[in-house]
Write a protein that holds these residues in place. Structure first.
Motif, short mmCIF file in Angstrom:
data_model
loop_
_atom_site.label_atom_id
_atom_site.label_comp_id
_atom_site.label_asym_id
_atom_site.label_seq_id
_atom_site.Cartn_x
_atom_site.Cartn_y
_atom_site.Cartn_z
N ARG A 1 0.84 -1.20 0.00
CA ARG A 1 0.00 0.00 0.00
C ARG A 1 0.87 1.24 0.00
N PRO A 2 0.74 2.12 -1.01
CA PRO A 2 1.51 3.36 -1.03
C PRO A 2 1.10 4.29 0.12
N GLU A 3 2.02 5.09 0.57
CA GLU A 3 1.77 6.06 1.65
C GLU A 3 0.61 6.97 1.26
N GLY A 4 -0.34 7.16 2.18
CA GLY A 4 -1.46 8.07 1.96
C GLY A 4 -2.58 7.51 1.09
N GLN A 5 -2.55 6.21 0.81
CA GLN A 5 -3.60 5.62 -0.02
C GLN A 5 -4.28 4.48 0.73
N SER A 6 -5.41 4.08 0.22
CA SER A 6 -6.14 2.95 0.82
C SER A 6 -6.79 2.14 -0.29
N LEU A 7 -7.34 0.99 0.08
CA LEU A 7 -7.91 0.06 -0.89
C LEU A 7 -9.23 0.59 -1.42
N ASP A 8 -9.37 0.58 -2.74
CA ASP A 8 -10.56 1.13 -3.38
C ASP A 8 -11.06 0.14 -4.43
N ARG A 9 -12.39 -0.06 -4.48
CA ARG A 9 -12.98 -0.86 -5.54
C ARG A 9 -13.27 0.05 -6.73
N ILE A 10 -12.80 -0.30 -7.90
CA ILE A 10 -12.98 0.53 -9.09
C ILE A 10 -14.45 0.58 -9.49
N ASP A 11 -15.09 -0.57 -9.53
CA ASP A 11 -16.53 -0.65 -9.79
C ASP A 11 -17.20 -0.96 -8.46
N GLY A 12 -17.91 0.01 -7.91
CA GLY A 12 -18.53 -0.13 -6.60
C GLY A 12 -19.60 -1.19 -6.51
N THR A 13 -20.06 -1.72 -7.66
CA THR A 13 -21.07 -2.76 -7.63
C THR A 13 -20.45 -4.15 -7.53
N LYS A 14 -19.13 -4.21 -7.71
CA LYS A 14 -18.42 -5.50 -7.65
C LYS A 14 -17.65 -5.60 -6.34
N GLY A 15 -17.17 -6.80 -6.07
CA GLY A 15 -16.49 -7.05 -4.81
C GLY A 15 -15.01 -6.76 -4.82
N TYR A 16 -14.36 -7.17 -3.72
CA TYR A 16 -12.91 -7.06 -3.59
C TYR A 16 -12.31 -8.24 -4.32
N GLU A 17 -11.77 -7.98 -5.51
CA GLU A 17 -11.24 -9.05 -6.34
C GLU A 17 -10.17 -8.51 -7.28
N PRO A 18 -9.29 -9.38 -7.76
CA PRO A 18 -8.26 -8.93 -8.71
C PRO A 18 -8.91 -8.27 -9.92
N GLY A 19 -8.36 -7.15 -10.34
CA GLY A 19 -8.89 -6.41 -11.48
C GLY A 19 -9.92 -5.36 -11.11
N ASN A 20 -10.47 -5.43 -9.91
CA ASN A 20 -11.46 -4.44 -9.50
C ASN A 20 -10.98 -3.60 -8.32
N CYS A 21 -9.73 -3.76 -7.92
CA CYS A 21 -9.22 -2.99 -6.78
C CYS A 21 -7.95 -2.25 -7.15
N ARG A 22 -7.72 -1.18 -6.46
CA ARG A 22 -6.51 -0.37 -6.65
C ARG A 22 -6.20 0.33 -5.35
N TRP A 23 -4.99 0.84 -5.25
CA TRP A 23 -4.64 1.72 -4.14
C TRP A 23 -4.97 3.13 -4.61
N ALA A 24 -5.73 3.87 -3.82
CA ALA A 24 -6.20 5.18 -4.26
C ALA A 24 -6.13 6.20 -3.13
N THR A 25 -5.99 7.45 -3.52
CA THR A 25 -6.01 8.55 -2.54
C THR A 25 -7.46 8.79 -2.13
N SER A 26 -7.65 9.53 -1.05
CA SER A 26 -9.01 9.83 -0.60
C SER A 26 -9.75 10.65 -1.66
N LYS A 27 -9.02 11.49 -2.41
CA LYS A 27 -9.65 12.29 -3.45
C LYS A 27 -10.15 11.39 -4.59
N GLN A 28 -9.33 10.41 -4.98
CA GLN A 28 -9.76 9.48 -6.02
C GLN A 28 -10.99 8.70 -5.55
N GLN A 29 -10.97 8.32 -4.28
CA GLN A 29 -12.10 7.55 -3.75
C GLN A 29 -13.36 8.40 -3.68
#
Length: 196
Positions: free
Chosen positions: A117-145
């Protein structure tokens, strides 16, 4: 007394003793063959599920050296939200159909797929209708989230149409302060717009 089985523990008898906070102690037989004397209420509530053998069996999963890292914390929190009915957020995630990839139930697999996890980021689901899974998650800033929520506030501003979070940054306010001013009608030249 009728035997009760809670997880791996089978009730044997009350010991007649109590914990410091007044809970009755009881002897339980564990599925592994050991016996343990523990608080009856903790077993009944599901907080104690074995004589300690479960923790010992899971110990190899902690050999990754990340137990106190931000990466591990993010993984544990997401896993709890999606899989643990006792989590305070389960109703918004697991109960609402947001799953957790079986592969990611093992922390090392999650780490391999997501990296640290990069400093200042947290786990984010790219498509909010899908679950925590490979391809749908990224490390994101609070602004991106903030931009990735199901509903976010879009404004018509003197600088053009944009999310409130972006306008707040441009005029030197926090998102919360800008939102409060907008609600009070004190964000000059701005009006609510519908997100496209």
């Amino acid at each position: 007394m009728q035997q009760q089985t809670e997880s791996r523990l089978t009730f044997v008898e009350f010991t007649g003793e109590k914990t410091k906070d007044g809970h009755r102690l009881a002897r339980f037989r564990c599925a592994c063959g050991n016996e343990a004397v523990v608080s009856h209420s903790r077993v009944k509530g599901g907080y104690t599920r074995s004589c300690g053998c479960l923790a010992a069996e899971n110990k190899p999963n902690l050999s990754h050296g990340h137990r106190r890292s931000g990466t591990y914390s993010s993984w544990q929190s997401a896993k709890d939200r999606a899989t643990n009915p006792r989590s305070k957020d389960f109703y918004r995630y697991g109960a609402a159909g947001i799953g957790f990839a079986e592969r990611w139930l093992v922390f090392e697999n999650f780490l391999e797929d997501m990296g640290e996890r990069p400093e200042g980021q947290s786990l984010d689901r790219i498509d909010g209708t899908k679950g925590y899974e490979p391809g749908n998650c990224r490390w994101a800033t609070s602004k991106q989230q903030a931009r990735n929520t199901k509903v976010f506030t879009v404004l018509e501003t003197p600088l053009g149409r944009m999310p409130l979070v972006d306008y707040a940054e441009k005029i030197g306010l926090t998102r919360g302060a800008a939102h409060l001013r907008m609600k009070r009608g004190k964000l000059e030249g701005c009006r609510y717009a519908t997100a496209k």
